[in-house]
Motif scaffolding. Structure first.
Motif, mmCIF file in Angstrom:
data_model
loop_
_atom_site.group_PDB
_atom_site.id
_atom_site.type_symbol
_atom_site.label_atom_id
_atom_site.label_comp_id
_atom_site.label_asym_id
_atom_site.label_seq_id
_atom_site.Cartn_x
_atom_site.Cartn_y
_atom_site.Cartn_z
ATOM 1 N N ALA A 73 -5.970 0.057 4.123
ATOM 2 C CA ALA A 73 -4.454 -0.415 4.562
ATOM 3 C C ALA A 73 -3.515 0.636 3.756
ATOM 4 C CB ALA A 73 -4.203 -1.745 3.821
ATOM 5 N N ALA A 74 -3.785 1.161 2.669
ATOM 6 C CA ALA A 74 -2.534 1.953 2.040
ATOM 7 C C ALA A 74 -2.569 3.316 2.653
ATOM 8 C CB ALA A 74 -3.012 1.991 0.358
ATOM 9 N N LYS A 75 -3.861 3.959 3.017
ATOM 10 C CA LYS A 75 -3.578 4.977 3.634
ATOM 11 C C LYS A 75 -2.898 5.081 5.178
ATOM 12 C CE LYS A 75 -8.128 6.824 2.278
ATOM 13 N NZ LYS A 75 -9.721 7.095 2.737
ATOM 14 N N GLY A 76 -3.155 3.901 5.886
ATOM 15 C CA GLY A 76 -2.631 3.727 6.971
ATOM 16 C C GLY A 76 -0.964 3.597 6.584
ATOM 17 N N LEU A 77 -0.597 2.801 5.986
ATOM 18 C CA LEU A 77 0.730 2.856 5.755
ATOM 19 C C LEU A 77 1.596 4.098 5.147
ATOM 20 C CD1 LEU A 77 3.045 0.268 5.598
ATOM 21 C CD2 LEU A 77 2.336 -0.003 3.170
ATOM 22 N N ALA A 78 0.639 4.791 4.272
ATOM 23 C CA ALA A 78 1.250 6.104 3.739
ATOM 24 C C ALA A 78 1.369 7.121 4.680
ATOM 25 C CB ALA A 78 0.225 6.574 2.591
ATOM 26 N N LEU A 79 0.386 6.944 5.817
ATOM 27 C CA LEU A 79 0.527 7.842 6.760
ATOM 28 C C LEU A 79 1.348 7.700 7.754
ATOM 29 C CD1 LEU A 79 -1.019 10.364 8.051
ATOM 30 C CD2 LEU A 79 -2.660 8.903 9.360
ATOM 31 N N SER A 80 1.573 6.437 8.241
ATOM 32 C CA SER A 80 2.661 6.172 9.323
ATOM 33 C C SER A 80 4.139 6.295 8.618
ATOM 34 C CB SER A 80 2.392 4.531 9.768
ATOM 35 O OG SER A 80 2.743 3.704 8.362
ATOM 36 N N LEU A 81 4.160 6.003 7.108
ATOM 37 C CA LEU A 81 5.772 6.300 6.730
ATOM 38 C C LEU A 81 5.764 7.958 6.095
ATOM 39 C CD1 LEU A 81 5.729 3.050 4.663
ATOM 40 C CD2 LEU A 81 6.747 3.606 6.852
ATOM 41 N N ASP A 82 4.762 8.522 6.151
ATOM 42 C CA ASP A 82 4.917 9.927 5.729
ATOM 43 C C ASP A 82 5.411 9.858 4.103
ATOM 44 O OD1 ASP A 82 4.587 12.630 5.678
ATOM 45 O OD2 ASP A 82 6.706 13.082 6.509
ATOM 46 N N LYS A 83 4.583 9.027 3.728
ATOM 47 C CA LYS A 83 4.885 8.928 1.841
ATOM 48 C C LYS A 83 3.549 9.273 1.224
ATOM 49 C CE LYS A 83 9.009 7.138 2.907
ATOM 50 N NZ LYS A 83 10.038 7.359 2.679
ATOM 51 N N PRO A 84 3.572 9.875 -0.104
ATOM 52 C CA PRO A 84 2.472 10.152 -1.001
ATOM 53 C C PRO A 84 1.892 8.759 -1.074
ATOM 54 C CG PRO A 84 4.602 10.201 -2.109
ATOM 55 C CD PRO A 84 5.071 9.997 -0.563
ATOM 56 N N ILE A 85 0.522 8.945 -1.493
ATOM 57 C CA ILE A 85 -0.234 7.842 -1.941
ATOM 58 C C ILE A 85 -0.820 8.022 -3.090
ATOM 59 C CG2 ILE A 85 -2.325 8.688 -0.648
ATOM 60 C CD1 ILE A 85 -3.422 5.946 0.021
ATOM 61 N N TYR A 86 -0.932 6.987 -4.069
ATOM 62 C CA TYR A 86 -1.643 7.152 -5.377
ATOM 63 C C TYR A 86 -2.722 6.356 -5.661
ATOM 64 C CZ TYR A 86 2.340 10.051 -6.739
ATOM 65 O OH TYR A 86 3.371 10.814 -6.868
ATOM 66 N N GLY A 87 -3.794 6.715 -5.739
ATOM 67 C CA GLY A 87 -5.158 5.816 -5.762
ATOM 68 C C GLY A 87 -5.430 5.460 -7.227
ATOM 69 N N VAL A 88 -4.806 4.452 -7.892
ATOM 70 C CA VAL A 88 -4.786 4.305 -9.304
ATOM 71 C C VAL A 88 -6.084 3.410 -9.579
ATOM 72 C CG1 VAL A 88 -2.452 4.246 -9.308
ATOM 73 C CG2 VAL A 88 -3.634 2.063 -9.374
ATOM 74 N N ASN A 89 -6.505 3.080 -11.095
ATOM 75 C CA ASN A 89 -7.158 2.506 -11.847
ATOM 76 C C ASN A 89 -6.847 1.157 -11.950
ATOM 77 O OD1 ASN A 89 -9.144 1.351 -13.946
ATOM 78 N ND2 ASN A 89 -10.091 3.383 -13.749
ATOM 79 N N HIS A 90 -7.663 0.094 -11.574
ATOM 80 C CA HIS A 90 -7.367 -1.324 -11.723
ATOM 81 C C HIS A 90 -7.032 -1.415 -13.225
ATOM 82 C CE1 HIS A 90 -7.933 -5.461 -10.985
ATOM 83 N NE2 HIS A 90 -8.576 -5.628 -11.976
ATOM 84 N N LEU A 91 -7.975 -1.103 -14.305
ATOM 85 C CA LEU A 91 -7.978 -1.446 -15.494
ATOM 86 C C LEU A 91 -6.527 -0.785 -16.158
ATOM 87 C CD1 LEU A 91 -11.458 -1.087 -16.727
ATOM 88 C CD2 LEU A 91 -10.262 -2.983 -16.140
ATOM 89 N N ALA A 92 -6.383 0.515 -15.767
ATOM 90 C CA ALA A 92 -5.249 1.297 -16.308
ATOM 91 C C ALA A 92 -3.938 0.224 -15.735
ATOM 92 C CB ALA A 92 -5.227 2.528 -15.720
#
Length: 354
Positions: free
Chosen positions: A98-117
């Protein structure tokens, strides 16, 4: 709140909650959650396939609800942050896709982050910048961890593991003991309530795992709650076998006391070991009233300041993901690639999926 601060949309789907958070800088604008916990209750635990399907169904409506609450359009965001691990593989895949689709459609950067952090970073929404050096104790259904946090935005050496659970995490033990006592799932809130409703913490003394001198030499900062869970189950079984009533409130209070005693004892010791003057507590079990009270009492006596987010920010939520994304953007960290994977075993030392 400055409009110069980054506007981040965060997506959390590591387990059974679909969380969408929207944060500007360190200000929370929206925290929308769709939980599937009731769908899992009849199984006595989370069913991964059920959770994944629930995320699929809830994703778009929850994003819309969060945007409406924040008063923004998706195109207004500066970046999308998403939990890429650790967690349930199928559930993570839904959020990352979902995040990839949203970032791609909006032309925005994506940050895949750690759940614990992210559980550490969420405290910035309530108490501001994290101290330069603190111990974070994360306690939930899947994790019981002690971390030395030097800089949450340092994606190579900022978070150092000190200890973790070697069997059942604290949250798992709460769920299993609740089942033994006939309390609903998830067990944490119900045991906390039963303990507060007239429970005697000293009614019976249950074992404190990994606290003997020999254990401390090998597992000073590690946790084990499997033996405690078994001890409670055997105690209850013996009472029922003898035809006696089980005092649920007292057993819940005594069990909870054992868990909180071990958690706080080791957390304070970790702070002293590192010379840190701040203890941050996060994760779902951080909402437990006895844990919060005991941590505050013991930390104050040791000259250590405690930071705990309000209960609603302790459990899994999108706000914590957005908060960590915001800290990374503000620190100028390079975004994740658009082909980032979902990593169910993502190590806590990996704050950002690169």
């Amino acid at each position: 709140m400055s409009t110069d601060e980054p506007l981040i949309l965060g997506i959390e789907t590591s387990c059974d909650e679909t969380g969408i958070g929207i944060v500007r800088g360190q200000t929370l604008l929206a925290d929308a959650i769709a939980s599937s916990v009731e769908e899992h209750a009849r199984f006595g635990g989370v069913v991964p396939e059920v959770a994944s399907r629930a995320h699929l169904e809830a994703m778009v409506p929850t994003i819309r609800r969060a945007c409406e609450t924040a008063g923004i359009k998706p195109s207004d965001v500066d970046a999308v942050a998403v939990t890429s691990g650790p967690g349930l593989a199928g559930a993570l895949l839904v959020g990352v896709a979902a995040a990839k689709g949203l970032a791609l459609s909006l032309d925005k950067p994506i940050y895949g982050v750690n759940h614990l952090a992210a559980h550490v970073a969420v405290d910035t929404l309530e108490h501001g910048d994290l101290p330069k050096g603190c111990v974070a104790m994360l306690v939930s259904g899947g994790h019981s961890s002690l971390l030395a946090v030097h800089d949450i935005t340092d994606i190579t050496d900022g978070v150092v593991p000190m200890g973790s659970t070697i069997d059942d995490a604290a949250g798992e033990a709460f769920d299993k003991v609740a089942r033994v006592l006939g309390l609903p799932f998830p067990g944490g809130p119900w045991i906390d309530k039963a303990a507060r409703d007239g429970g005697d913490r000293m009614y019976v003394t249950f074992p404190r795992g990994l606290t003997s001198q020999r254990d401390l030499e090998r597992h000073r900062f590690d946790f084990s709650f499997s033996g405690l869970k078994t001890a409670v189950a055997r105690w209850v079984e013996a009472k029922r076998r003898d035809g006696e009533d089980v005092p649920v409130n007292h057993v819940a209070a005594a069990f909870q006391e054992a868990v909180c005693d071990v958690l706080t004892r080791k957390a304070i010791d970790a702070c002293k070991d590192r010379g840190f003057e701040h203890l941050l507590i996060g994760g779902g079990v951080a909402a437990n009233s006895r844990l919060r009270a005991m941590a505050e009492e013991r930390a104050t006596a040791a000259g250590i300041a405690v930071r705990v987010p309000r209960p609603g920010l302790c459990t899994d939520n999108g706000a914590m993901v957005a908060a960590l994304g915001s800290e990374l953007v503000r620190a100028g960290r390079v975004p994740s690639p658009l082909d980032l994977p979902a990593d169910s075993s993502m190590p806590v030392t990996e704050v950002l999926n690169k």
